[in-house]
Design a protein around this motif. Structure first.
Motif, mmCIF file in Angstrom:
data_model
loop_
_atom_site.group_PDB
_atom_site.id
_atom_site.type_symbol
_atom_site.label_atom_id
_atom_site.label_comp_id
_atom_site.label_asym_id
_atom_site.label_seq_id
_atom_site.Cartn_x
_atom_site.Cartn_y
_atom_site.Cartn_z
ATOM 1 N N TYR A 1 55.447 109.500 87.649
ATOM 2 C CA TYR A 1 54.402 110.368 88.474
ATOM 3 C C TYR A 1 55.196 111.633 89.123
ATOM 4 C CZ TYR A 1 50.732 111.955 91.614
ATOM 5 O OH TYR A 1 49.882 112.720 92.407
ATOM 6 N N PRO A 2 55.110 112.716 88.874
ATOM 7 C CA PRO A 2 56.001 113.548 89.469
ATOM 8 C C PRO A 2 55.903 113.999 91.015
ATOM 9 C CG PRO A 2 53.908 114.701 88.480
ATOM 10 C CD PRO A 2 53.927 113.211 88.158
ATOM 11 N N ALA A 3 57.108 114.080 91.499
ATOM 12 C CA ALA A 3 57.387 114.132 92.912
ATOM 13 C C ALA A 3 56.748 115.611 93.334
ATOM 14 C CB ALA A 3 58.852 114.050 93.315
ATOM 15 N N PHE A 4 56.814 116.076 94.386
ATOM 16 C CA PHE A 4 56.364 117.082 94.832
ATOM 17 C C PHE A 4 57.368 118.351 94.349
ATOM 18 C CE2 PHE A 4 56.577 120.812 98.198
ATOM 19 C CZ PHE A 4 55.449 121.257 97.908
ATOM 20 N N ALA A 5 58.520 118.064 94.574
ATOM 21 C CA ALA A 5 59.663 119.041 94.137
ATOM 22 C C ALA A 5 59.661 119.251 92.422
ATOM 23 C CB ALA A 5 61.175 118.585 94.442
ATOM 24 N N ALA A 6 59.023 118.270 91.812
ATOM 25 C CA ALA A 6 58.825 118.484 90.347
ATOM 26 C C ALA A 6 57.761 119.393 90.062
ATOM 27 C CB ALA A 6 58.909 117.261 89.640
ATOM 28 N N MET A 7 56.843 119.247 90.943
ATOM 29 C CA MET A 7 55.638 120.121 90.844
ATOM 30 C C MET A 7 55.834 121.547 91.163
ATOM 31 S SD MET A 7 52.591 117.572 92.496
ATOM 32 C CE MET A 7 52.280 115.906 91.625
ATOM 33 N N LYS A 8 56.677 121.528 92.197
ATOM 34 C CA LYS A 8 56.992 123.141 92.607
ATOM 35 C C LYS A 8 57.984 123.574 91.578
ATOM 36 C CE LYS A 8 58.936 125.440 96.420
ATOM 37 N NZ LYS A 8 59.761 125.274 98.121
ATOM 38 N N ALA A 9 58.894 122.916 91.079
ATOM 39 C CA ALA A 9 59.749 123.604 90.131
ATOM 40 C C ALA A 9 59.146 123.721 88.609
ATOM 41 C CB ALA A 9 60.894 122.460 89.911
ATOM 42 N N ALA A 10 57.925 123.098 88.548
ATOM 43 C CA ALA A 10 57.496 123.442 87.159
ATOM 44 C C ALA A 10 56.702 124.843 87.144
ATOM 45 C CB ALA A 10 56.354 122.502 87.093
ATOM 46 N N ARG A 11 56.568 125.519 88.342
ATOM 47 C CA ARG A 11 55.947 126.658 88.412
ATOM 48 C C ARG A 11 56.897 127.768 87.907
ATOM 49 N NH1 ARG A 11 51.052 126.862 91.757
ATOM 50 N NH2 ARG A 11 50.702 124.864 92.655
ATOM 51 N N LYS A 12 57.905 127.540 87.713
ATOM 52 C CA LYS A 12 59.014 128.517 87.497
ATOM 53 C C LYS A 12 59.583 128.319 86.285
ATOM 54 C CE LYS A 12 60.918 128.962 92.132
ATOM 55 N NZ LYS A 12 62.125 128.476 93.210
ATOM 56 N N LYS A 13 58.996 127.256 85.316
ATOM 57 C CA LYS A 13 59.593 127.016 84.041
ATOM 58 C C LYS A 13 58.655 128.049 82.970
ATOM 59 C CE LYS A 13 60.686 122.475 84.879
ATOM 60 N NZ LYS A 13 60.221 120.909 84.385
ATOM 61 N N PRO A 14 59.164 128.485 81.882
ATOM 62 C CA PRO A 14 58.451 129.307 81.113
ATOM 63 C C PRO A 14 57.126 128.851 80.389
ATOM 64 C CG PRO A 14 60.675 128.620 79.892
ATOM 65 C CD PRO A 14 60.459 128.022 81.548
ATOM 66 N N MET A 15 56.326 129.621 80.341
ATOM 67 C CA MET A 15 55.089 129.173 79.607
ATOM 68 C C MET A 15 54.598 130.296 78.793
ATOM 69 S SD MET A 15 52.082 126.653 79.905
ATOM 70 C CE MET A 15 52.072 126.482 81.667
ATOM 71 N N ASP A 16 54.287 130.061 77.495
ATOM 72 C CA ASP A 16 54.106 131.003 76.648
ATOM 73 C C ASP A 16 52.610 130.532 75.952
ATOM 74 O OD1 ASP A 16 56.742 132.302 76.579
ATOM 75 O OD2 ASP A 16 57.305 130.966 75.317
ATOM 76 N N THR A 17 52.101 131.849 75.689
ATOM 77 C CA THR A 17 50.584 131.784 74.944
ATOM 78 C C THR A 17 50.768 132.691 73.753
ATOM 79 O OG1 THR A 17 49.591 131.647 77.162
ATOM 80 C CG2 THR A 17 48.087 132.463 75.152
ATOM 81 N N LEU B 1 55.092 119.858 82.131
ATOM 82 C CA LEU B 1 56.223 120.345 82.816
ATOM 83 C C LEU B 1 56.514 119.785 84.150
ATOM 84 C CD1 LEU B 1 55.416 124.375 82.322
ATOM 85 C CD2 LEU B 1 56.885 122.879 81.021
ATOM 86 N N GLN B 2 55.450 119.314 84.730
ATOM 87 C CA GLN B 2 55.946 118.671 86.064
ATOM 88 C C GLN B 2 56.505 117.434 85.954
ATOM 89 O OE1 GLN B 2 51.771 118.536 87.734
ATOM 90 N NE2 GLN B 2 51.977 120.417 88.476
ATOM 91 N N MET B 3 56.123 116.693 84.763
ATOM 92 C CA MET B 3 56.765 115.458 84.285
ATOM 93 C C MET B 3 58.217 115.544 83.699
ATOM 94 S SD MET B 3 53.344 113.530 82.697
ATOM 95 C CE MET B 3 54.246 111.992 82.264
ATOM 96 N N GLY B 4 58.569 116.593 83.367
ATOM 97 C CA GLY B 4 59.581 117.210 82.892
ATOM 98 C C GLY B 4 60.202 117.689 81.632
#
Length: 263
Positions: free
Chosen positions: A189-205, A72-75
């Motif tokens: 290599y993901p930037a800090f903004a991409a790492m932060k944005a990844a936390r809000k992306k959907p993740m299903d188990t 997710l951090q990578m896009g």
């Protein structure tokens, strides 16, 4: 385009591995499989050029979410983890069944165009999953691509690959399964903004009960656990080795040393 990227959470190659009860211990210094970073980058580039969505998919214990978070951090836009005790000890065939079931469930939501994988996972190095997955999905397989181009109008994909001293150019209709080598790109290599944005992306188990039974459910239930480590022994070196300093005659001294060892 809607692309599923299959990734894996593997032990760090630089860390010490250990086994408990016939299983490799997961979750200690584990990382996203390095060769899967190329698959994520390839998918993200295709979506950047053509629009769409990248879904990162993995199978494993709960800690495997870390691999999805890196994707997710990578896009990637969404992560899906298949985690079920019934999948413990799964071989490549069983893993392919589970992933195919999850992919079919995603297809039921909305059709997909491509499934992209890395060329191998660095923990087992079988390189069998892409072919097994394509078989389960009844998709064409284009393997070991170092270059990808798609024609969204004709719904087709073309790859270039090096095989047996030749460069092959292969094409297939989509949807298709594509495995990529580490020569296809340089993962970002993901930037800090991409790492932060990844936390809000959907993740299903998902558990096995949540995936498409027509592809995977009954077959997985019948096969059960199929692999187990019966014994493992750490290989240790008897000594620190022999160092031959180079003072102008190191090549000769090395040859003499090898002759003595051979004797």
């Amino acid at each position: 385009m809607r692309i599923v990227v299959c990734v894996k959470h593997v032990p760090d190659m630089q860390s010490e591995r250990r086994f408990e009860d016939g299983r490799i211990v997961r979750g200690e210094d584990d990382i996203l499989n390095e060769l899967d970073e190329n698959a994520i980058e390839a998918a993200v580039q295709l979506v950047e050029d053509n629009g769409g969505e990248v879904i990162a998919l993995t199978m494993g214990p709960e800690d495997a979410e870390d691999a999805l978070m890196r994707a997710l951090q990578m896009g990637a836009d969404r992560g899906v983890l298949i985690s079920d005790e019934a999948l413990a000890g799964a071989d490549a065939g069983l893993t392919a069944l589970a992933l195919a079931g999850a992919i079919q469930t995603l297809v039921d939501e909305k059709p997909i165009d491509l499934v992209i994988t890395g060329m191998a996972s660095l923990d087992s190095m079988t390189s069998m999953l892409p072919a097994a997955l394509a078989t389960c999905l009844h998709f064409p397989l284009l393997g070991l691509a170092h270059e990808i181009s798609v024609d969204t109008g004709a719904s087709s994909i073309e790859i270039k690959r090096n095989a047996d001293g030749y460069e092959d150019v292969l094409s297939a209709p989509m949807p298709a399964v594509v495995s990529v080598t580490d020569q296809i790109n340089e993962p970002r290599y993901p930037a800090f903004a991409a790492m932060k944005a990844a936390r809000k992306k959907p993740m299903d188990t998902w558990e096995l009960a949540d995936i498409e039974e027509s592809v995977a459910g009954s077959a997985i239930a019948q096969r059960g656990q199929v692999t187990e480590v019966l014994e493992s022994n750490e290989i240790t070196r008897d000594n620190a080795g022999t160092i031959i300093p180079d003072s102008g005659d190191a090549g000769l001294r090395l040859a003499q040393y090898l002759l003595e060892v051979v004797k």
